[in-house]
Structures are given as structure tokens and as C-alpha cells.
Design a protein around this motif. Structure first.
Motif, PDB file in Angstrom:
ATOM      1  N   GLU A  59      11.682  53.465  13.137  1.00  0.00           N
ATOM      2  CA  GLU A  59      10.528  52.581  13.057  1.00  0.00           C
ATOM      3  C   GLU A  59      11.022  51.145  12.882  1.00  0.00           C
ATOM      4  N   PRO A  60      11.289  50.408  13.998  1.00  0.00           N
ATOM      5  CA  PRO A  60      11.823  49.045  13.916  1.00  0.00           C
ATOM      6  C   PRO A  60      10.830  48.080  13.251  1.00  0.00           C
ATOM      7  N   LYS A  61      11.378  46.996  12.722  1.00  0.00           N
ATOM      8  CA  LYS A  61      10.578  45.986  12.045  1.00  0.00           C
ATOM      9  C   LYS A  61       9.572  45.369  13.006  1.00  0.00           C
ATOM     10  N   LEU A  62       8.337  45.164  12.537  1.00  0.00           N
ATOM     11  CA  LEU A  62       7.279  44.569  13.349  1.00  0.00           C
ATOM     12  C   LEU A  62       7.559  43.088  13.548  1.00  0.00           C
ATOM     13  N   ILE A  63       7.680  42.653  14.804  1.00  0.00           N
ATOM     14  CA  ILE A  63       7.988  41.266  15.129  1.00  0.00           C
ATOM     15  C   ILE A  63       6.703  40.521  15.495  1.00  0.00           C
ATOM     16  N   MET A  64       6.447  39.411  14.803  1.00  0.00           N
ATOM     17  CA  MET A  64       5.257  38.609  15.050  1.00  0.00           C
ATOM     18  C   MET A  64       5.664  37.150  15.247  1.00  0.00           C
ATOM     19  N   VAL A  65       4.913  36.435  16.101  1.00  0.00           N
ATOM     20  CA  VAL A  65       5.152  35.015  16.348  1.00  0.00           C
ATOM     21  C   VAL A  65       3.906  34.228  15.944  1.00  0.00           C
ATOM     22  N   ASN A  66       4.079  33.279  15.030  1.00  0.00           N
ATOM     23  CA  ASN A  66       2.976  32.425  14.587  1.00  0.00           C
ATOM     24  C   ASN A  66       3.075  31.064  15.264  1.00  0.00           C
ATOM     25  N   VAL A  67       2.002  30.649  15.940  1.00  0.00           N
ATOM     26  CA  VAL A  67       1.970  29.333  16.575  1.00  0.00           C
ATOM     27  C   VAL A  67       1.275  28.373  15.603  1.00  0.00           C
ATOM     28  N   VAL A  68       1.986  27.292  15.250  1.00  0.00           N
ATOM     29  CA  VAL A  68       1.535  26.404  14.177  1.00  0.00           C
ATOM     30  C   VAL A  68       1.195  25.015  14.707  1.00  0.00           C
ATOM     31  N   ASP A  69       0.066  24.476  14.253  1.00  0.00           N
ATOM     32  CA  ASP A  69      -0.316  23.098  14.551  1.00  0.00           C
ATOM     33  C   ASP A  69       0.522  22.189  13.647  1.00  0.00           C
ATOM     34  N   PRO A  70       1.363  21.307  14.214  1.00  0.00           N
ATOM     35  CA  PRO A  70       2.246  20.480  13.379  1.00  0.00           C
ATOM     36  C   PRO A  70       1.500  19.450  12.543  1.00  0.00           C
ATOM     37  N   MET A 148       8.586  32.403  24.100  1.00  0.00           N
ATOM     38  CA  MET A 148       9.421  33.442  24.698  1.00  0.00           C
ATOM     39  C   MET A 148      10.690  33.646  23.874  1.00  0.00           C
ATOM     40  N   GLU A 149      11.301  32.567  23.419  1.00  0.00           N
ATOM     41  CA  GLU A 149      12.530  32.676  22.617  1.00  0.00           C
ATOM     42  C   GLU A 149      12.251  33.341  21.273  1.00  0.00           C
ATOM     43  N   ALA A 150      11.111  32.997  20.658  1.00  0.00           N
ATOM     44  CA  ALA A 150      10.770  33.552  19.348  1.00  0.00           C
ATOM     45  C   ALA A 150      10.317  35.002  19.440  1.00  0.00           C
ATOM     46  N   SER A 151       9.967  35.461  20.622  1.00  0.00           N
ATOM     47  CA  SER A 151       9.443  36.823  20.779  1.00  0.00           C
ATOM     48  C   SER A 151      10.500  37.891  20.512  1.00  0.00           C
ATOM     49  N   THR A 152      11.767  37.519  20.496  1.00  0.00           N
ATOM     50  CA  THR A 152      12.838  38.484  20.221  1.00  0.00           C
ATOM     51  C   THR A 152      12.975  38.768  18.735  1.00  0.00           C
ATOM     52  N   LYS A 153      12.914  37.724  17.918  1.00  0.00           N
ATOM     53  CA  LYS A 153      13.131  37.877  16.478  1.00  0.00           C
ATOM     54  C   LYS A 153      11.893  37.582  15.632  1.00  0.00           C
ATOM     55  N   GLY A 154      10.888  36.920  16.228  1.00  0.00           N
ATOM     56  CA  GLY A 154       9.703  36.544  15.471  1.00  0.00           C
ATOM     57  C   GLY A 154       9.898  35.217  14.763  1.00  0.00           C
ATOM     58  N   GLY A 155       8.856  34.767  14.084  1.00  0.00           N
ATOM     59  CA  GLY A 155       8.937  33.518  13.333  1.00  0.00           C
ATOM     60  C   GLY A 155       7.851  32.546  13.732  1.00  0.00           C
ATOM     61  N   ASN A 156       7.955  31.305  13.243  1.00  0.00           N
ATOM     62  CA  ASN A 156       6.968  30.266  13.501  1.00  0.00           C
ATOM     63  C   ASN A 156       7.398  29.371  14.659  1.00  0.00           C
ATOM     64  N   VAL A 157       6.414  28.963  15.468  1.00  0.00           N
ATOM     65  CA  VAL A 157       6.646  28.054  16.589  1.00  0.00           C
ATOM     66  C   VAL A 157       5.639  26.907  16.477  1.00  0.00           C
ATOM     67  N   GLU A 158       6.119  25.665  16.454  1.00  0.00           N
ATOM     68  CA  GLU A 158       5.228  24.510  16.373  1.00  0.00           C
ATOM     69  C   GLU A 158       4.808  24.049  17.761  1.00  0.00           C
ATOM     70  N   LEU A 159       3.564  23.581  17.873  1.00  0.00           N
ATOM     71  CA  LEU A 159       3.088  23.024  19.132  1.00  0.00           C
ATOM     72  C   LEU A 159       3.876  21.745  19.441  1.00  0.00           C
ATOM     73  N   PRO A 160       4.469  21.641  20.644  1.00  0.00           N
ATOM     74  CA  PRO A 160       5.172  20.406  21.008  1.00  0.00           C
ATOM     75  C   PRO A 160       4.172  19.371  21.535  1.00  0.00           C
ATOM     76  N   LEU A 161       3.726  18.481  20.657  1.00  0.00           N
ATOM     77  CA  LEU A 161       2.737  17.469  21.016  1.00  0.00           C
ATOM     78  C   LEU A 161       3.428  16.121  21.215  1.00  0.00           C
ATOM     79  N   THR A 162       3.102  15.458  22.328  1.00  0.00           N
ATOM     80  CA  THR A 162       3.600  14.114  22.593  1.00  0.00           C
ATOM     81  C   THR A 162       2.449  13.128  22.404  1.00  0.00           C
ATOM     82  N   VAL A 163       2.632  12.175  21.498  1.00  0.00           N
ATOM     83  CA  VAL A 163       1.609  11.165  21.220  1.00  0.00           C
ATOM     84  C   VAL A 163       2.118   9.829  21.741  1.00  0.00           C
TER      85      VAL A 163
END
Length: 336
Positions: A59-70, A148-163
Motif C-alpha cells: 500500500e504505497p503512500k498517497l501522493i497529493m499535489v496542492n496548488v497554492v495562490d502565492p 507534472m514534476e510534483a506529481s511524482t513525489k507530491g507537495g505544494n506548487v505555487e501559481l507562477p504569476l507575472t505582474v
């Protein structure tokens, strides 16, 4: 008598030694038992660990990716890659991620996206800058790659916003009206009240607008809604090749006059549309029709320097001037 007493003492001594020997033998057995119990407990513990390791492997560890508003630091979406097909159908998984990213970037009919057009700064009657808002772009390809990169190990991903703030310096402001580098004038019938009022209002909306270097200009975003609530009146407008009465008719003369002025500079067009009928205030093919919430006239200032849009509404004429600082005159004119 002495012999008898000696024999009795010897007997007692031997019995004591035998008793001690018996106690010693019992202790050794107990120790042996304790050793066996300890070995058994060790085997049981090892069995439990082996079982747990096997279960963990199965039963492998459940991998989740959280997309975060910076900006807000809030999680806007939690992705379960395996559930969405990552590892079994990566192409389909990526396509679904791309579709979601496109939706949050550009928005839907009911929900605004992260992409925001800039509202340009302008100069008021006292020479002070009225701030607009910067251009915001969600870098879609970059976000897809991060997920896609985070989908292997999971973790948080920030939105890349250009202002992107407007491309001019505060010290430029007092000088932007020094020289006229481009100008265009169109005429209208001064007796057509409603249409003329619409031209006047839309011309005032783009007057004294600062277009910085590399800034994007949107006519619809700058002028805003051309409806009754904003003072616009009924007038003829072209709809599907037919002239009909509509609120705001005439604002296309303002957008077309602006186009013919900025077209003398090295700007790049993002969006421009022709009318469905021939208009008389500009030569054929030199118009730029607009409709709030629909077609727009947009360009990027790639001319190399900031400039100011100046409008002059008169009795039967509308003039749009492009002005700048004397130090930038040569830069802008090189692109003519």
C-alpha cells in the motif's frame, strides 16, 4: 558421644549444602525459561515488523499535489495524480491539467481568471497620476510543468504569476506632453446629438492616458461599459451589416481615430476588427470597431518609449494626438 555429635553436625551441613544446590538449580531453570521467552518475543516482534513492511510495500503512500495562490497562500486545488491517471495514462493526465490551467488563467463566463488586462495610468487636470492596475499573467506552460514534476513525489506548487507594472518613470510624467509625434483627425455631423455625446465621452475616457514602454492598451478596458448608466445615448451603430439604433453608437469613431494616430508609431497590434459596413469617417480598411464585452482594439507599445494619448473634441471634429517627452521624440519617430 563426641562422635555422635560430630556426625549430626556433618549431616546438618550436608543437608544445607544440598538445599543450596537445589536453590541454585531452580534459578538456572528460570533463567533458561526467561531466555526462551525473550527469544520468542523477539521472533514475534520481528514477525510484526515484517508484516508491517509488507503492508507498506503493498500500500504505497498517497501522493497529493496542492496548488497554492502565492498572494493569499491558500490552496486553490488539491490534485490526486494517481486518481487522474498519472502513471497509467500520462498524456491524458497532462491534457486534463492543461485544460484546468487554461480555465483558471483565462476564466469562465461566471468566474474571472488570474489573467488581468492592465488599466493604464492617467494624468488628471492637476498633473497628478491616477493609478490604474498592472497586467497580470498566469504562466500556463510553467504551471503545467510544475504540476507534472510534483506529481511524482507530491507537495505544494505555487501559481507562477507575472505582474507587469506600466513601463514609464515617475520623472517622465511632467514631460510627456512636450511634443506631438503623431496625430489624426476625423469629422462628424455636429447636429447628431446622441452620437456626438458618445464620441465625446469615449474620447474623454482615453484622454491623458499614459502608455508605457511595452504596455498593452485595450480600448474596452480603458473606456469601460458604453451603456446608459455611464451616460451613453442611443445612436446608429452597425450590427451584422445593418445600421440600427443602439446605446453607445459612435464610440467606434473614437477607436478608429486612435488607431490611425498610433499606427504612425511602431506599435504591435493584439486585436483589431473592421466594421461590417463601410464607414465614412476613415478610409476603407482604416477602421477599428469595438463593442464592450465583445470585439476590442488592443495594441502593445513596442515603439521604444512611453507616450501620452491626448484627445481634442471640437465642433464636428475629433483629434487624437500622441505626445511624448522631447528626449523620446527621436526614438518614437524612428519607428514611423
Amino acid at each position: 558421644m563426641y562422635v555422635k555429635r560430630k556426625w549430626i553436625i556433618s549431616f546438618i551441613l550436608i543437608g544445607s549444602l544440598l538445599g543450596l544446590a537445589g536453590c541454585s538449580e531452580k534459578t538456572t531453570k528460570e533463567k533458561a525459561m526467561e531466555k526462551k521467552i525473550a527469544e520468542l518475543e523477539k521472533k514475534i516482534d520481528q514477525g510484526k515488523k515484517a508484516k508491517k513492511a509488507k503492508q507498506t510495500k503493498e500500500e504505497p503512500k498517497l501522493i497529493m499535489v496542492n496548488v497554492v495562490d502565492p498572494t493569499s497562500k491558500k490552496v486553490i486545488k488539491t490534485i490526486n495524480p494517481k486518481e487522474m491517471g498519472f502513471g497509467t495514462d500520462d498524456n491524458k493526465y497532462k491534457q486534463d491539467i492543461e485544460a484546468w490551467v487554461k480555465e483558471i488563467a483565462r476564466g469562465t463566463e461566471t468566474t474571472p481568471g488570474y489573467d488581468q488586462r492592465n488599466v493604464p495610468d492617467r494624468i488628471d487636470a492637476n498633473g497628478q497620476v491616477i493609478k490604474g492596475s498592472p497586467r497580470v499573467v498566469l504562466e500556463e506552460a510553467e504551471l503545467v510543468n510544475r504540476i507534472m514534476e510534483a506529481s511524482t513525489k507530491g507537495g505544494n506548487v505555487e501559481l507562477p504569476l507575472t505582474v507587469q507594472a506600466s513601463g514609464y518613470r515617475p520623472e517622465d510624467v511632467p514631460l510627456l506632453g512636450e511634443v506631438v509625434v503623431a496625430s489624426y483627425t476625423t469629422s462628424f455631423n455636429p447636429s447628431v446629438t446622441g452620437r456626438n455625446r458618445n464620441i465625446e465621452l469615449s474620447a474623454a475616457a482615453i484622454n491623458n492616458v499614459i502608455v508605457g514602454t511595452d504596455d498593452y492598451f485595450s480600448f474596452n478596458t480603458t473606456v469601460g461599459p458604453s451603456d446608459e448608466a455611464h451616460g451613453y445615448q442611443p445612436a446608429q451603430e452597425a450590427v451584422d451589416g445593418v445600421l440600427v439604433m443602439g446605446i453607445g453608437g459612435g464610440i467606434c469613431q473614437t477607436s478608429s481615430t486612435l488607431f490611425n494616430a498610433v499606427d504612425q508609431l511602431g506599435v504591435s497590434y493584439v486585436e483589431r476588427h473592421h466594421h461590417s459596413v463601410t464607414v465614412g469617417y476613415v478610409p476603407a480598411g482604416r477602421d477599428a470597431t469595438v463593442s464592450y464585452g465583445g470585439v476590442d482594439f488592443r495594441f502593445q507599445n513596442t515603439a521604444g518609449a512611453p507616450f501620452l494619448i491626448k484627445t481634442i473634441y471640437g465642433n464636428g471634429t475629433l483629434t487624437v494626438e500622441i505626445r511624448t517627452s522631447a528626449q523620446y521624440e527621436g526614438v518614437l519617430k524612428k519607428a514611423v
